[in-house]
Design a protein around this motif. Structure first.
Motif, mmCIF file in Angstrom:
data_model
loop_
_atom_site.group_PDB
_atom_site.id
_atom_site.type_symbol
_atom_site.label_atom_id
_atom_site.label_comp_id
_atom_site.label_asym_id
_atom_site.label_seq_id
_atom_site.Cartn_x
_atom_site.Cartn_y
_atom_site.Cartn_z
ATOM 1 N N GLU A 72 -74.458 -58.055 57.242
ATOM 2 C CA GLU A 72 -73.929 -57.422 58.449
ATOM 3 C C GLU A 72 -74.630 -57.950 59.698
ATOM 4 N N THR A 73 -75.914 -58.253 59.582
ATOM 5 C CA THR A 73 -76.657 -58.818 60.706
ATOM 6 C C THR A 73 -76.069 -60.175 61.103
ATOM 7 N N TYR A 74 -75.801 -61.005 60.113
ATOM 8 C CA TYR A 74 -75.253 -62.333 60.402
ATOM 9 C C TYR A 74 -73.814 -62.264 60.894
ATOM 10 N N LEU A 75 -73.096 -61.204 60.536
ATOM 11 C CA LEU A 75 -71.714 -61.069 60.998
ATOM 12 C C LEU A 75 -71.639 -60.892 62.512
ATOM 13 N N ALA A 76 -72.745 -60.532 63.131
ATOM 14 C CA ALA A 76 -72.769 -60.432 64.596
ATOM 15 C C ALA A 76 -72.480 -61.786 65.235
ATOM 16 N N PHE A 77 -72.742 -62.860 64.497
ATOM 17 C CA PHE A 77 -72.490 -64.206 64.997
ATOM 18 C C PHE A 77 -71.066 -64.684 64.681
ATOM 19 N N LEU A 127 -74.987 -66.908 56.135
ATOM 20 C CA LEU A 127 -73.913 -66.011 55.713
ATOM 21 C C LEU A 127 -73.252 -66.530 54.441
ATOM 22 N N ASP A 128 -73.029 -67.824 54.370
ATOM 23 C CA ASP A 128 -72.437 -68.431 53.182
ATOM 24 C C ASP A 128 -73.346 -68.251 51.960
ATOM 25 N N VAL A 129 -74.642 -68.468 52.147
ATOM 26 C CA VAL A 129 -75.601 -68.294 51.047
ATOM 27 C C VAL A 129 -75.639 -66.833 50.607
ATOM 28 N N LEU A 130 -75.679 -65.925 51.576
ATOM 29 C CA LEU A 130 -75.679 -64.500 51.240
ATOM 30 C C LEU A 130 -74.423 -64.109 50.468
ATOM 31 N N ASP A 131 -73.272 -64.612 50.898
ATOM 32 C CA ASP A 131 -72.020 -64.311 50.184
ATOM 33 C C ASP A 131 -72.092 -64.778 48.728
ATOM 34 N N GLY A 132 -72.658 -65.967 48.522
ATOM 35 C CA GLY A 132 -72.806 -66.470 47.153
ATOM 36 C C GLY A 132 -73.755 -65.620 46.339
ATOM 37 N N PHE A 133 -74.866 -65.246 46.943
ATOM 38 C CA PHE A 133 -75.856 -64.428 46.244
ATOM 39 C C PHE A 133 -75.298 -63.043 45.957
ATOM 40 N N ILE A 134 -74.559 -62.474 46.901
ATOM 41 C CA ILE A 134 -73.916 -61.177 46.693
ATOM 42 C C ILE A 134 -72.958 -61.253 45.508
ATOM 43 N N ALA A 135 -72.192 -62.318 45.419
ATOM 44 C CA ALA A 135 -71.252 -62.487 44.301
ATOM 45 C C ALA A 135 -71.990 -62.563 42.968
ATOM 46 N N VAL A 136 -73.120 -63.267 42.941
ATOM 47 C CA VAL A 136 -73.920 -63.353 41.704
ATOM 48 C C VAL A 136 -74.435 -61.973 41.313
ATOM 49 N N VAL A 137 -74.973 -61.244 42.275
ATOM 50 C CA VAL A 137 -75.515 -59.908 41.991
ATOM 51 C C VAL A 137 -74.403 -58.979 41.514
ATOM 52 N N GLN A 138 -73.250 -59.026 42.164
ATOM 53 C CA GLN A 138 -72.119 -58.197 41.739
ATOM 54 C C GLN A 138 -71.693 -58.540 40.313
ATOM 55 N N GLY A 139 -71.691 -59.820 39.985
ATOM 56 C CA GLY A 139 -71.337 -60.238 38.628
ATOM 57 C C GLY A 139 -72.327 -59.719 37.596
ATOM 58 N N ASP A 153 -79.892 -51.738 44.527
ATOM 59 C CA ASP A 153 -80.781 -51.809 45.692
ATOM 60 C C ASP A 153 -80.741 -53.198 46.320
ATOM 61 N N LEU A 154 -80.781 -54.222 45.479
ATOM 62 C CA LEU A 154 -80.726 -55.595 45.981
ATOM 63 C C LEU A 154 -79.406 -55.843 46.708
ATOM 64 N N LEU A 155 -78.321 -55.367 46.128
ATOM 65 C CA LEU A 155 -77.008 -55.542 46.734
ATOM 66 C C LEU A 155 -76.940 -54.849 48.098
ATOM 67 N N ALA A 156 -77.512 -53.662 48.192
ATOM 68 C CA ALA A 156 -77.531 -52.946 49.475
ATOM 69 C C ALA A 156 -78.316 -53.737 50.519
ATOM 70 N N ASN A 157 -79.438 -54.303 50.118
ATOM 71 C CA ASN A 157 -80.259 -55.093 51.029
ATOM 72 C C ASN A 157 -79.516 -56.340 51.482
ATOM 73 N N LEU A 158 -78.885 -57.023 50.552
ATOM 74 C CA LEU A 158 -78.136 -58.240 50.887
ATOM 75 C C LEU A 158 -76.954 -57.928 51.802
ATOM 76 N N THR A 159 -76.296 -56.818 51.547
ATOM 77 C CA THR A 159 -75.155 -56.411 52.363
ATOM 78 C C THR A 159 -75.606 -56.090 53.784
ATOM 79 N N GLU A 160 -76.764 -55.452 53.906
ATOM 80 C CA GLU A 160 -77.317 -55.155 55.225
ATOM 81 C C GLU A 160 -77.645 -56.452 55.979
ATOM 82 N N GLN A 161 -78.239 -57.398 55.265
ATOM 83 C CA GLN A 161 -78.539 -58.693 55.892
ATOM 84 C C GLN A 161 -77.248 -59.385 56.327
#
Length: 68
Positions: free
Chosen positions: A55-60, A17-29, A45-53
């Motif tokens: 959400e999966t980890y947020l279940a934890f 989740l931490d890695v995804l958050d960092g990658f999402i921030a890079v893509v948004q930038g 498209d990449l951002l949508a995919n990362l956001t979907e992933q």
């Protein structure tokens, strides 16, 4: 043993989740400074995919909070 495995899964999920958050921030930038329509579509498209992933980890998340 079962608790140790569960703990490892929760720790891995938190790290992912931490890695995804960092990658999402890079893509948004990159998306914020890109004018090219094709690149914007690709990054969107990449951002949508990362956001979907993410959400999966947020279940934890409840287990992550309990482990902290």
């Amino acid at each position: 043993m079962k608790t140790a495995i569960a703990s490892e899964i929760v720790s891995a999920a938190a790290l992912h989740l931490d890695v995804l958050d960092g990658f999402i921030a890079v893509v948004q930038g990159k998306l914020a400074v890109t004018d090219d329509a094709f690149l914007r579509d690709s990054l969107t498209d990449l951002l949508a995919n990362l956001t979907e992933q993410r959400e999966t980890y947020l279940a934890f998340a409840p287990m992550m909070s309990a482990a902290a």
